[in-house]
Design an enzyme around this catalytic site. Structure first.
Site, mmCIF file in Angstrom:
data_model
loop_
_atom_site.group_PDB
_atom_site.id
_atom_site.type_symbol
_atom_site.label_atom_id
_atom_site.label_comp_id
_atom_site.label_asym_id
_atom_site.label_seq_id
_atom_site.Cartn_x
_atom_site.Cartn_y
_atom_site.Cartn_z
ATOM 1 N N LYS A 284 0.856 -1.194 0.000
ATOM 2 C CA LYS A 284 0.000 0.000 0.000
ATOM 3 C C LYS A 284 0.889 1.241 0.000
ATOM 4 O O LYS A 284 1.945 1.242 0.667
ATOM 5 C CB LYS A 284 -0.861 -0.064 1.268
ATOM 6 C CG LYS A 284 -1.958 0.963 1.422
ATOM 7 C CD LYS A 284 -2.760 0.643 2.690
ATOM 8 C CE LYS A 284 -3.961 1.554 2.875
ATOM 9 N NZ LYS A 284 -4.782 1.138 4.052
ATOM 10 N N SER B 297 -9.536 0.593 3.117
ATOM 11 C CA SER B 297 -8.743 1.485 2.297
ATOM 12 C C SER B 297 -7.601 0.793 1.554
ATOM 13 O O SER B 297 -7.025 1.377 0.640
ATOM 14 C CB SER B 297 -8.167 2.600 3.165
ATOM 15 O OG SER B 297 -7.279 2.087 4.144
ATOM 16 N N SER C 277 -9.623 -1.905 7.231
ATOM 17 C CA SER C 277 -9.039 -1.693 5.899
ATOM 18 C C SER C 277 -8.198 -2.843 5.372
ATOM 19 O O SER C 277 -7.750 -2.789 4.217
ATOM 20 C CB SER C 277 -8.212 -0.403 5.886
ATOM 21 O OG SER C 277 -9.061 0.713 5.974
#
Lengths: 70, 451
Positions: B79, B155, B179
């Protein structure tokens, strides 16, 4: 330049809007006029969740866990 | 089985056994990425030149008879809130785009590379990790590999979609309110949110200090365990995957964790319970308040973190992020203190349950993946907003830092994820349960068919 200010008459605003404008000034965190409605809507959602917390009968002896160790 | 469909554990075994080179493994994954990445939009940065150098280093070690590490030649990605040497850590934002590149990899990434992994790049996310859909106003929408009209979740949406698509065998994400578990569930893969504090968060851009966790995504429990074992030093899960779970010590969470769930999600939980032989149902009291407290603390701490930029550049935030951060920062202190006091109380309620049970089960999401751009969803004839409500069942759990493995339940249709929740510090129990379910065929994460 984004304008920030208290241009509305305070008496025309909801208590939450008056709180937001006052807190914004006191905490020096301006809310640009163009975004005020969106911030107020977000604050309304947060306040509804905060009311749930406030309404829960928490024992007085419970201490906060700001640094949590599970 | 093609190389991009292999598990991380199998890839490392093949590389270590000289049956395939790390360079060949990398080439297969890059080919897969170049063929389909435009359809899904997972990556914000690629590091293929670096990956080729890392793969060559692994192959050189193998040729020399040196130990290339337990993740030899395994393609990974992170990420874009993890520091990657030479890349700007932008955390899905425009605000940080002009910041200097990171001088070093995040320690947790460095551990994976030292174990032989090969870094493919950085992955898309909701701005500053404040969202559940990865519909990023600056970088674009990450699409769900199982149905490109639908969200990947967030996310860590890029991280989940990349594993589901066969772009990488392991990716890293962060989980503050769901997330990791939520996009893992919507993309049909496995995700591990370890115990709060277990994984070193250094070198990752923060969101909410009280709840931030880092963890891996993969297509199997053994791969999660392999990544987890490398990412920290205090625990070892790989050797514990064959441990049997006592069915009498597994329970389905009821009340809050069933209300509003679509029937297919409740069926997924029932399948997992049956697979583990569990019949018990228990209540985690006041989970609704826990979700509310997590909601308020998140907005507050997130808002505090961003005050400098909220003052100077509010217009440069994603329109979905800025109002919540600003409103959150302006909350009364009373709310946050009370929420943190509630947190201590709620921890004790969970601890009481873990005296009777080792595993608690709950859906990862109330429904399957919503359509991209979808504003509301209808569940049990009640219309509710998509963005804030996808995390209804994940937020109370991360609120008290419990370890969770999100498992993808088989059965056709769109992916459905279930949270396998363990007591603090007992990641191995959740991973062993996930491995058992995998062996029983209750959960599985085949690479999505993108052709």
């Amino acid at each position: 330049m984004l304008r920030c200010g208290n241009k509305l008459d305070m008496h025309e605003q909801s208590p939450a809007e008056r709180y937001l404008r006052s807190a914004s000034v006191l905490l020096d965190l301006p809310i640009p006029d163009v975004f005020f409605a969106e911030v107020a809507a977000a604050f309304e959602v947060i306040s509804a969740q905060a009311a749930l917390i406030e309404g829960f009968a928490l024992p007085e002896a419970v201490e906060a866990a700001p640094r949590f160790v599970p | 089985m093609r190389l991009f469909e292999q598990s991380a554990v199998d890839l490392a075994r093949l590389v270590r056994g000289k049956e395939v080179s790390a360079a060949e493994v990398l080439a297969a994954h890059i080919a897969r990425i170049e063929l389909y990445v435009g359809r899904l939009y997972c990556f914000t940065d690629s590091t293929f030149a670096r990956a080729r150098a890392e793969a060559a280093a692994v192959d050189a070690k193998v040729a020399a008879g040196d130990d290339p590490g337990p993740l030899a030649g395994v393609p990974i990605a992170v990420k874009n809130l993890f520091d990657v040497r030479g890349l700007t850590t932008r955390a899905g934002s425009k605000i940080l785009r002009d910041a200097p590149p990171a001088a070093e990899d995040a320690p947790v990434l460095r551990r994976l590379i030292e174990a032989g992994a090969v870094l493919l790049g950085a992955l898309n996310m909701d701005e500053f990790a404040y969202g559940f859909v990865t519909e990023n106003a600056h970088d674009g929408v990450t699409r769900n590999p199982h149905d490109v009209a639908r969200v990947a979740g967030g996310s860590s949406g890029g991280s989940a979609a990349a594993v589901a698509a066969g772009f990488a065998a392991i990716t890293l994400g962060s989980d503050t309110n769901g997330s990791i578990r939520l996009p893992a569930g919507l993309c049909g893969i496995f995700g591990l949110k370890p115990t709060y504090g277990r994984i070193d968060r250094a070198g990752s851009f923060p969101f909410v200090d009280s709840f931030d966790h880092l963890g891996p995504f993969a297509r199997g429990a053994a791969d999660l365990a392999a990544a987890y074992d490398v990412m920290q030093s205090g625990d070892a899960a790989t050797g514990a995957l064959s441990e049997r779970i006592d069915p009498r010590r597994v329970a389905v969470l009821d009340e809050w964790f069933e209300q509003g769930a679509a029937p297919e999600m409740l069926a997924a939980v029932a399948d997992v319970a049956k697979g583990l032989g569990a019949t018990a149902r228990v209540t985690l009291p006041a989970a609704k308040i826990a979700r509310a407290a997590a909601f308020c603390i998140t907005a507050f701490e997130g808002g505090q973190l961003h005050k400098r930029h909220l003052r100077a550049r509010p217009q440069d935030y994603d329109p979905a992020t800025m109002p919540r951060l600003l409103a959150g920062a302006l909350q009364p202190a009373e709310t946050i203190l009370r929420a943190q006091r509630f947190r201590a109380w709620f921890r004790e309620q969970a601890a009481a349950l873990f005296e009777r049970f080792d595993i608690l089960l709950a859906p990862a999401t109330p429904c399957v993946a919503p359509l991209i751009g979808q504003k509301t969803m209808v569940i049990d004839a009640v219309e509710m907003a998509v963005r804030p409500n996808l995390g209804l069942y994940t937020q109370p759990i991360s609120f008290i830092g419990l370890p969770v493995v999100a498992v993808p339940v088989t059965g056709g249709g769109l992916p459905r994820g279930v949270q396998v929740i363990a007591a603090p510090g007992r990641e191995r129990v959740a991973l062993a349960a996930a491995a058992w379910l995998e062996r029983e065929g209750v959960v599985a994460a085949p690479v999505a068919a993108l052709a």
